[in-house]
Write a protein that holds these residues in place. Structure first.
Motif, PDB file in Angstrom:
ATOM      1  N   ARG A 224     -20.173  -8.686  28.790  1.00  0.00           N
ATOM      2  CA  ARG A 224     -20.547  -7.667  29.539  1.00  0.00           C
ATOM      3  C   ARG A 224     -19.394  -6.512  29.721  1.00  0.00           C
ATOM      4  O   ARG A 224     -19.519  -5.381  29.944  1.00  0.00           O
ATOM      5  CB  ARG A 224     -21.149  -7.973  31.024  1.00  0.00           C
ATOM      6  N   LEU A 225     -18.046  -7.025  30.280  1.00  0.00           N
ATOM      7  CA  LEU A 225     -17.219  -6.255  30.282  1.00  0.00           C
ATOM      8  C   LEU A 225     -16.783  -5.339  29.268  1.00  0.00           C
ATOM      9  O   LEU A 225     -16.419  -4.035  29.220  1.00  0.00           O
ATOM     10  CB  LEU A 225     -15.948  -6.814  30.571  1.00  0.00           C
ATOM     11  N   ARG A 226     -16.901  -5.939  28.030  1.00  0.00           N
ATOM     12  CA  ARG A 226     -16.620  -5.098  26.824  1.00  0.00           C
ATOM     13  C   ARG A 226     -17.528  -4.163  26.469  1.00  0.00           C
ATOM     14  O   ARG A 226     -17.547  -3.140  26.127  1.00  0.00           O
ATOM     15  CB  ARG A 226     -16.685  -6.241  25.476  1.00  0.00           C
ATOM     16  N   LYS A 227     -18.939  -4.515  26.812  1.00  0.00           N
ATOM     17  CA  LYS A 227     -20.022  -3.595  26.600  1.00  0.00           C
ATOM     18  C   LYS A 227     -19.969  -2.380  27.691  1.00  0.00           C
ATOM     19  O   LYS A 227     -20.143  -1.203  27.159  1.00  0.00           O
ATOM     20  CB  LYS A 227     -21.406  -4.348  26.914  1.00  0.00           C
ATOM     21  N   ASN A 228     -19.469  -2.943  28.796  1.00  0.00           N
ATOM     22  CA  ASN A 228     -19.382  -1.778  29.979  1.00  0.00           C
ATOM     23  C   ASN A 228     -18.206  -0.817  29.449  1.00  0.00           C
ATOM     24  O   ASN A 228     -18.241   0.394  29.760  1.00  0.00           O
ATOM     25  CB  ASN A 228     -18.942  -2.295  31.094  1.00  0.00           C
ATOM     26  N   GLU A 229     -17.051  -1.404  28.928  1.00  0.00           N
ATOM     27  CA  GLU A 229     -16.165  -0.498  28.300  1.00  0.00           C
ATOM     28  C   GLU A 229     -16.548   0.479  27.506  1.00  0.00           C
ATOM     29  O   GLU A 229     -16.079   1.615  27.379  1.00  0.00           O
ATOM     30  CB  GLU A 229     -14.822  -1.178  28.002  1.00  0.00           C
ATOM     31  N   LEU A 231     -19.473   1.593  26.975  1.00  0.00           N
ATOM     32  CA  LEU A 231     -20.543   2.244  27.549  1.00  0.00           C
ATOM     33  C   LEU A 231     -19.707   3.454  28.143  1.00  0.00           C
ATOM     34  O   LEU A 231     -20.274   4.731  28.083  1.00  0.00           O
ATOM     35  CB  LEU A 231     -21.446   1.572  28.547  1.00  0.00           C
ATOM     36  N   GLN A 232     -18.835   3.209  29.001  1.00  0.00           N
ATOM     37  CA  GLN A 232     -18.174   4.214  29.635  1.00  0.00           C
ATOM     38  C   GLN A 232     -17.614   4.959  28.847  1.00  0.00           C
ATOM     39  O   GLN A 232     -17.355   6.232  28.954  1.00  0.00           O
ATOM     40  CB  GLN A 232     -17.122   3.540  30.404  1.00  0.00           C
ATOM     41  N   THR A 233     -16.860   4.547  27.584  1.00  0.00           N
ATOM     42  CA  THR A 233     -16.245   5.515  26.638  1.00  0.00           C
ATOM     43  C   THR A 233     -17.371   6.359  25.893  1.00  0.00           C
ATOM     44  O   THR A 233     -17.004   7.680  25.863  1.00  0.00           O
ATOM     45  CB  THR A 233     -15.494   4.713  25.391  1.00  0.00           C
ATOM     46  N   LEU A 234     -18.410   5.773  25.787  1.00  0.00           N
ATOM     47  CA  LEU A 234     -19.525   6.899  25.243  1.00  0.00           C
ATOM     48  C   LEU A 234     -20.062   7.746  26.323  1.00  0.00           C
ATOM     49  O   LEU A 234     -20.157   8.692  25.772  1.00  0.00           O
ATOM     50  CB  LEU A 234     -20.888   5.697  24.860  1.00  0.00           C
ATOM     51  N   ILE A 235     -20.006   7.328  27.489  1.00  0.00           N
ATOM     52  CA  ILE A 235     -20.509   8.296  28.585  1.00  0.00           C
ATOM     53  C   ILE A 235     -19.554   9.460  28.484  1.00  0.00           C
ATOM     54  O   ILE A 235     -19.989  10.602  28.483  1.00  0.00           O
ATOM     55  CB  ILE A 235     -20.639   7.444  29.881  1.00  0.00           C
ATOM     56  N   GLN A 236     -18.507   9.030  28.500  1.00  0.00           N
ATOM     57  CA  GLN A 236     -17.427  10.055  28.659  1.00  0.00           C
ATOM     58  C   GLN A 236     -17.576  11.196  27.431  1.00  0.00           C
ATOM     59  O   GLN A 236     -17.345  12.394  27.649  1.00  0.00           O
ATOM     60  CB  GLN A 236     -15.904   9.547  28.732  1.00  0.00           C
TER      61      GLN A 236
END
Length: 472
Positions: A224-229, A231-236
């Motif tokens: 989940r942490l890797r996915k969140n990382e 996701l955050q990169t994609l969001i930015q």
């Protein structure tokens, strides 16, 4: 110095067994000692009782016979302290005569329990003769050997067996702990690797399964942490791209909408209308990125819930997607059995949710259509969209006859970046899930026979949501 638990258990069990054997041996010796003294006193008592009631002459032969029967030495001493008869020769007759009853006497290198009987009817004028009863006492060494022989023999047989049992028990406890220690070290080093479940119902089995569960949880947390990382990169990245694309699409759309003022015939052109709708579709895709880039920790006035009629929203979505379905040769059907489909949610979110689910179904049905080649009517791609209201619950369903999601992603299909299509981004269903969660609705899917059904459940306006799963 490290002392393994296996040896601690093994040595402890052996010490306990040795102490138990020693305690049994000492107790047995003590009991034998007391019993031996009681037997000596009983012999003396029986001889005294027999002689007190008898009148036969105490000659040498009689005394020898009595010794054989009673197992005691008998010595008759005259009134003048001289030896008269006896089963053993006593030189110090005067000293023997002075010994009191119950005292221990030492004769010929042996200890004897002593008792004396006055023979009143036998003797001379100077006084009666006396009969001295001497019961030999066993030495401490003899009692020790007799009493300790049994426990020692038993210990010689039992201790090797106990040795093997204690070693087995120690290994049974130490080996699982060793395995758990290795597993915990791997977890500490960041190498999560499951171990086989312990097939035992004791505390070690519970501990082992708990360690396995902890390892699985840590793995899931890291995923989940890797996915969140990601996701955050994609969001930015997508946030900036989406804003720029939206500005470009808005400018393009405004230009196209002004064209009918110069070319009036464009109003009647189907191609013009299709291009206009496709620009609307592009805006919805851009909104998909915009939804994912929201800050969920903040609520803004333009995201407040509002009464929204899903029936009218669905008609708008169907009008937008029907040309795409026709182009892909997919039959698109709609079933609306009630207009009372008003819910509390953002209108744009409702539009986006329906658009994503229906568009995914069209794409899945088109892949089925392409695979079958369209050789028979029953093999054509088909999507059925229905909107129903039951028990004040609005039920939106999308059913297609495509192949359905791959089994590998069946449990994670609503997570970001999870997709079964090579051209897909894995964001459409993630957006649907986020929208459903934001209004306390429920979204799910099921594969039955040759069809895939996605559903979205939400209460009508001003009605608490009461459904936990799809009402089949």
């Amino acid at each position: 110095m490290k002392w393994p638990l296996k040896y601690q258990i093994f040595v402890s069990l052996l010490i306990i067994l040795l102490l138990a054997t020693l305690a049994i041996t000492v107790t047995n010796i003590r009991i034998a000692w007391i019993k031996n003294r009681q037997q000596e006193n009983l012999r003396i008592f029986r001889i005294e009782d027999a002689l007190s009631t008898s009148r036969f002459p105490l000659t040498q032969g009689v005394l020898e016979s009595m010794k054989a029967l009673a197992g005691a030495e008998l010595v008759r001493i005259g009134s003048n302290h001289s030896f008269v008869a006896g089963t053993m020769k006593v030189e110090q007759t005067e000293e023997l005569y002075k010994v009191k009853d119950g005292m221990i006497i030492h004769l010929a290198g042996r200890n004897y329990s002593h008792s004396r009987i006055e023979l009143k009817d036998r003797g001379s004028q100077s006084g009666p003769d006396s009969l001295h009863i001497l019961v030999e006492q066993k030495s401490g060494t003899e009692i020790l050997l007799e009493a300790g022989r049994g426990p020692v023999v038993v210990a010689a047989v039992v201790l090797p067996i106990a040795f093997l049992i204690s070693l087995f028990v120690a290994n049974q406890l130490a080996e699982p702990l060793k395995t758990l220690t290795i597993q915990v070290d791997k977890i500490a080093d960041g190498t999560q690797q499951s171990i086989p479940d312990f097939q035992r119902t004791d505390e070690l089995g519970i501990l082992g399964n708990a360690v396995n569960k902890m390892s699985h949880k840590i793995q899931e947390h890291e995923i989940r942490l890797r996915k969140n990382e990601r996701l955050q990169t994609l969001i930015q990245v997508s946030s900036g791209i989406a804003h720029n694309l939206r500005n470009a699409v808005t400018g393009c759309k405004m230009a196209i909408q002004l064209m009918p003022t110069q070319y009036s015939q464009l109003k009647e052109s189907d191609n013009f209308n299709v291009a206009n709708r496709q620009l609307d579709l592009m805006e919805t895709y851009i909104d998909k990125f915009m939804i994912l880039s929201r800050d969920q920790t903040q609520t803004t006035p333009n995201r407040e819930l509002e009464p929204t009629c899903l029936a009218r929203t669905l008609e708008s979505v169907m009008e937008l997607l029907r040309p795409s379905a026709e182009h892909l040769k997919v039959t698109l059907e709609m079933e609306i059995d009630s207009d009372a489909s008003q819910v509390m949610m953002v209108a744009d979110d409702a539009f986006q949710l329906m658009l994503n689910l229906i568009n995914n179904a069209i794409q899945a049905a088109s892949r089925y259509q392409a695979k079958s080649g369209g050789t028979a009517a029953k093999l054509k791609g088909r999507v059925v969209v229905s909107l129903k209201v039951k028990n004040k619950i609005v039920d939106f369903e999308v059913t297609d006859n495509g192949d359905g999601p791959p089994a590998l992603i069946a449990t994670s299909i609503f997570e970001p970046f999870v997709t079964g299509s090579q051209e897909g981004t894995g964001l459409g269903l993630a957006v649907v899930k986020e929208i459903a969660d934001s209004v306390d609705g429920e979204v799910g899917w099921i594969r039955t026979e040759d069809e895939t059904k996605f559903w979205f459940l939400l209460n009508q306006a001003d009605t608490p949501f009461q459904v936990s799963q799809m009402d089949q």
